[in-house]
Design a protein around this motif. Structure first.
Motif, PDB file in Angstrom:
ATOM      1  N   ALA A 107       3.009  -5.157   0.719  1.00 35.53           N
ATOM      2  CA  ALA A 107       1.685  -5.028   1.327  1.00 35.53           C
ATOM      3  C   ALA A 107       0.605  -5.250   0.269  1.00 35.53           C
ATOM      4  O   ALA A 107      -0.364  -5.970   0.491  1.00 35.53           O
TER       5      ALA A 107
ATOM      6  N   ASP B 100      -1.617  -8.697   0.337  1.00 39.42           N
ATOM      7  CA  ASP B 100      -3.043  -8.516   0.575  1.00 39.42           C
ATOM      8  C   ASP B 100      -3.855  -9.058  -0.611  1.00 39.42           C
ATOM      9  O   ASP B 100      -4.901  -9.680  -0.430  1.00 39.42           O
TER      10      ASP B 100
ATOM     11  N   ARG C 177      -4.179 -13.237   7.674  1.00 41.79           N
ATOM     12  CA  ARG C 177      -3.087 -12.346   7.269  1.00 41.79           C
ATOM     13  C   ARG C 177      -2.220 -12.073   8.480  1.00 41.79           C
ATOM     14  O   ARG C 177      -2.724 -11.636   9.516  1.00 41.79           O
TER      15      ARG C 177
ATOM     16  N   VAL D 173      -4.744  -1.957   4.379  1.00 38.19           N
ATOM     17  CA  VAL D 173      -4.353  -3.341   4.634  1.00 38.19           C
ATOM     18  C   VAL D 173      -4.581  -3.660   6.108  1.00 38.19           C
ATOM     19  O   VAL D 173      -4.140  -2.922   6.987  1.00 38.19           O
TER      20      VAL D 173
ATOM     21  N   ARG E 141      -1.993   1.045  -5.073  1.00 34.61           N
ATOM     22  CA  ARG E 141      -2.256  -0.400  -5.036  1.00 34.61           C
ATOM     23  C   ARG E 141      -2.255  -0.980  -6.442  1.00 34.61           C
ATOM     24  O   ARG E 141      -1.654  -2.017  -6.697  1.00 34.61           O
TER      25      ARG E 141
ATOM     26  N   GLY F   6      -8.530  -4.648  -3.651  1.00 30.85           N
ATOM     27  CA  GLY F   6      -8.522  -3.603  -2.626  1.00 30.85           C
ATOM     28  C   GLY F   6      -8.593  -2.212  -3.204  1.00 30.85           C
ATOM     29  O   GLY F   6      -8.088  -1.259  -2.610  1.00 30.85           O
TER      30      GLY F   6
END
Length: 547
Positions: free
Chosen positions: A138, A142, A157, A243, A399, A540
RNA sequence: GCGCCCGUAGCUCAGGUGGAUAGAGCAGCAGCCUUCUAAGCUGUUGGUCGGAGGUUCGAAUCCUCCCGGGCGCACCA
């Protein structure tokens, strides 16, 4: 035209004067600052073609170079024949106003020219919660999607749900068994079934919500219910992780729209299929596979399509939906499917390029806590889920950690490090640098967004750390472009750590407020803050104003 | 057996598409706190880039072989 482009064009022109036209001029920023700000190996690559010694070629190139005044302060030939350019101070400092005026868009380029790009990732079967491996995917997917957006692609996406295969039937039977057990009836989880506690929970909810079928006799209803519950669960996890997908594509839709049938007919029509032992085969060996593959099983095996055919049909829809660029992020344990999907698309002979779709494969994730590996056992149903991880260490750290290593390496997630509030923790270190820059403005009582370089004399930024900092900032767009082209988000985390290091050093060594250089340093602090914020947002991750 | 990925400092890893003397963090060692956040900073020790060949002006990077580790090789997905 930037300084780099000017130098590149001048070199190309000088080369053509020497009789070498249409050459690719490679410019790089040397690692060693004594080698200048910009360097080229042009003389080395030209030497053979011209039949002269590299250093002699370099001298002639320099002699024929037409650069505007005030661009560089020194040009020299070094080593085997590199030409090193030293930019004039005014050139270096000129990056700052450009950064401030571009703001949140600084670093964006337009190599994609707005063409569409499909990025598929996660694509977990709705048979259980998302585990730490899906989390890596993920984060990677992303971030790669964001990198593509930053370089001018229009990205979609996409999440593909395998909601039609035999694994789903296993899921349904597993839930059904738990329903019956909960009602005191004899039942066992199937051989290949799912054991986790979440199955029991779904069973209990099913009973509560289906008074007319509280023994789970309606297997199809159980299946629909379980899939819906697990999809909702996965969606919540992804949301917690920040996400968002544009498209959720259901495998089952390939059957209801007839796409699987259509793809089969096309493959047969293209002449690459045959029947053997009651099954329908694709002659994948015609395309370099080591053995042919079954498309549709024989009658005694249920006459179902194998996973292979819906996969091909699915990618046909990507192509037909206008995505002439498509990238799939997958665990390397699925690498065997890569060649087969591509072969299937080639066998259709419908003009899809050979390397379509593109793949980014990543290795496994293990989790370390307190110096020990956290054991995961899918069989026993003991999971470390993405949500567990996010709840324990926080979204930003999760992340960042997922992204700081190349996808090809086996990744060890150090929970203790990710949780620590010290400079050893890279995400903390980078966010801290950002917060510090903002802190300067807070103390000054100024709104960072209102800062402009207009009318500010930037030539007072003469400290070596300041020049380093500015050059690093000027590098950001090229960094983003390189990371996007290589599909490697870890280059951005590495860049951010390097930038944060220089920023911390500068912050520590020089004061901003109350100094003669205050106005110029405020501009610099603002530019650093902007680039850190842009890099983090691309990945992100939040850029906090205080910590 | 075949295919894909990995092997770089004591540890965790970079190495921008073949460049110059192989880098960073941690650990180790030596230092720095009346400061816009010490939740920080500075300096320093440390290498047979798994091994052997090859390609070329030049290789951690490209090719071949070998050694070690991971993953995959179904009418499962």
């Amino acid at each position: 035209m930037t300084a780099l482009e000017t130098i590149r064009a001048a070199l190309a022109q000088a080369a053509s004067r020497l009789g070498a036209s249409d050459v690719e001029v490679a410019l790089e920023r040397p690692r060693d600052p004594t080698h200048g700000d910009v360097a080229t190996n042009l003389a080395l690559t030209l030497a053979k073609k011209l039949g002269q010694k590299p250093r002699a070629v370099a001298d002639k190139l320099i002699a024929g170079l037409e650069l505007p005044a005030g661009l560089v302060r020194k040009i020299e030939v070094a080593g085997p024949g590199f030409i090193n350019f030293f930019l004039a101070d005014a050139q270096v400092v000129s990056a700052l106003p450009a950064i401030l005026s571009a703001g949140a868009n600084y670093g964006k380029t337009d190599v994609g020219h707005g063409a569409t790009f499909n990025v598929e990732f996660v694509s977990a079967n709705p048979t259980g919660p998302l585990h730490v491996g899906h989390g890596r995917q993920a984060a990677l997917g992303d971030a790669i999607a964001a990198l593509l957006e930053w370089t001018g692609w229009r990205v979609s996406r996409e999440f593909y749900y395998n909601d039609a295969g035999s694994q789903i039937m296993n899921l349904a039977r597993s839930v059904q068994a738990r329903i019956r057990q909960a009602r005191g009836l004899p039942a066992e989880i199937p051989e290949q079934g799912y054991q986790g506690d979440y199955i029991r929970e779904i069973a209990e909810r099913y009973i509560a919500e289906h008074p007319q079928d509280n023994e789970g006799a309606d297997l199809e209803a159980v299946r629909r219910y379980a899939v819906r519950e697990l999809r909702a669960e996965q969606d919540r996890d992804l949301q917690a992780f920040g996400v968002k997908f544009d498209v959720y594509f259901l495998e089952s839709s390939l059957y209801t729209t007839g796409k699987v049938e259509e793809t089969t007919r096309r493959l047969v029509a293209a002449g690459h299929t045959y029947e053997k032992d009651g099954a329908l085969w694709l002659r994948t060996t015609d395309f370099g596979d080591d053995k042919d593959r079954v498309m549709r099983k024989s009658a005694e095996k249920g006459s179902d399509y194998t996973y292979f055919l819906p996969d091909v049909a699915y990618h046909v829809t990507k192509w037909e939906r206008g995505f002439h660029h498509a990238l799939n992020v997958q665990g390397s344990d699925h690498h065997g499917t890569v060649a087969r999907v591509r072969i299937g698309l080639q066998a259709l002979e419908m003009g899809i390029p050979q390397g379509y779709p593109e793949y980014v494969l990543h290795q496994m994730v293990t989790v370390m806590r307190g110096g020990d590996e956290v054991k995961l056992s899918k069989r026993a149903g003991s999971y470390m889920t993405v949500r567990d991880l996010v709840e324990e260490v926080g979204r930003d750290a999760v992340r960042y950690f997922y992204l700081m290593r190349r996808g090809e390496t086996h990744f060890v997630f150090d929970v203790d490090l990710a949780k620590s509030q010290t400079d050893e923790n890279p995400v903390f270190y980078v966010q801290m640098a950002h917060a510090r820059m903002v802190g300067i403005y807070r103390v000054a009582g100024r709104d960072p967004a209102s800062v402009s370089a207009a009318g500010v004399d930037l030539s007072v930024l003469t400290q070596p750390e300041e020049a380093d900092l500015i050059k690093e900032l000027a590098d950001f767009p090229a960094m983003v472009q390189g990371a996007a082209a290589a599909r490697e988000p870890h280059r951005i985390t590495g860049y951010l750590e390097g930038l944060a290091r220089i920023a911390h050093a500068w912050y520590h060594k020089y004061r901003v407020l109350g100094e003669p250089e205050e106005a110029a340093r405020l501009v610099l602090a603002r530019a650093v803050q902007q680039v850190l914020a842009n890099g983090l947002s691309l990945l992100g991750i939040r850029a906090p104003e205080r910590m």
